[in-house]
Design an enzyme around this catalytic site. Sequence first.
Site, short mmCIF file in Angstrom:
data_model
loop_
_atom_site.label_atom_id
_atom_site.label_comp_id
_atom_site.label_asym_id
_atom_site.label_seq_id
_atom_site.Cartn_x
_atom_site.Cartn_y
_atom_site.Cartn_z
N LYS A 49 0.79 -1.32 0.07
CA LYS A 49 0.03 -0.07 0.12
C LYS A 49 0.91 1.29 0.16
O LYS A 49 0.44 2.24 -0.54
CB LYS A 49 -1.03 0.12 1.12
CG LYS A 49 -2.20 -1.02 1.09
CD LYS A 49 -2.90 -1.34 2.17
CE LYS A 49 -3.80 -2.53 1.90
NZ LYS A 49 -4.46 -3.18 3.14
N GLN A 93 -5.50 -2.26 9.01
CA GLN A 93 -5.13 -3.38 8.46
C GLN A 93 -5.81 -4.73 9.39
O GLN A 93 -5.25 -4.67 10.55
CB GLN A 93 -3.53 -3.60 8.39
CG GLN A 93 -3.14 -4.99 7.54
CD GLN A 93 -3.73 -4.59 6.12
OE1 GLN A 93 -3.44 -3.81 5.35
NE2 GLN A 93 -4.13 -5.91 5.65
N ASP A 116 -11.74 1.94 3.28
CA ASP A 116 -12.06 0.46 2.92
C ASP A 116 -13.45 0.30 2.77
O ASP A 116 -14.04 -0.78 2.27
CB ASP A 116 -11.59 -0.31 4.32
CG ASP A 116 -10.34 -1.08 3.80
OD1 ASP A 116 -10.04 -1.46 2.82
OD2 ASP A 116 -9.74 -1.65 4.73
#
Length: 278
Positions: A49, A93, A116
């Site tokens: 990322k 994460q 997300d």
Amino acid sequence: MAKIIDGKAISAEIRSEIKEQLKKLDKKPGLAVIIVGNDPASKVYVRNKRLACEETGIYSEIYELPEETTQKELTELITVLNGCENIHGILVQLPLPKHIDAESVIMTISPNKDVDAFHHENVGRIMTGAPRFLPCTPAGVMELLARSGITVEGKECVIIGRSNIVGKPQAMLMLAANGTVTVCHSKTHNLAEVCRRADILVSAVGKAKFVTADMIKEGAVVIDVGMNRDENGKLCGDVDFKSVEPKASYITPVPGGVGPMTITMLLKNTVAAFEQSK
Ligand code: NAP
């Protein structure tokens, strides 16, 4: 012989579009990524990322917190980032260590920065057809289809898997694109028969060689979201590629299909969050 949908090439194309778009801006979108603990796979995802941000010109901050971080410490960091002007997207994460309640942590992220699209408000918006951000993996699947010239409207779409991060939001996006959608799961009866109805089959199960040729209609589009290890430890999808490919019209490989798209869609969401913050 099926046409191979090249996720790496499509992902590179979208990233270069993002790069060009950002060159014209005087301020950079910013993404904060938080990782807790030492899970090796998560560390690789976070590194990728960061590299993707560097490649496209997105500013990034990576917070690597120790395994023993408390829920309170984590939510305090998120609260600070919620108020940071140079951070437009926040990603925690997953998975988190067992002593942390991931659901309530995600609910601490400002819905405006939830790139997300896991916050309940954003899930609700996807459900009602007014998304703020598109869920990354399913949105990646939709881009692969669109950029391969495959229309969803009017098609029989069968999705295997009903998780909150892939199967369910995939169903919502395909429904929004006017597909006729069936969602299968571990309790589905006659799975092969249901799958044979599919013009577009999306598999998100997490089992190597799960989708076999007898489950495929001649000429179907087969999208493999699975990321598994085969008996030799090699990365593979859910689809038994060798037997399915000759029957399909289009197919995604693993690696190099859906995988590269997920981070790219995260970048797109970060840019969208930046645009929406103006
Ligand atoms: P998950 O939460 O474990 O969900 C798996 C789904 O498969 C469940 O809905 C389960 O049904 C269903 N299933 C299991 N066995 C089945 C069977 N025998 N017949 C029919 N359905 C069955 O997994 P996930 O998070 O959605 O991920 C799925 C796969 O996609 C994994 O390999 C994961 O690594 C991969 N993935 C890839 C990306 C990417 O970027 N490419 C992103 C996310 C995930 P029940 O609900 O009934 O248990």
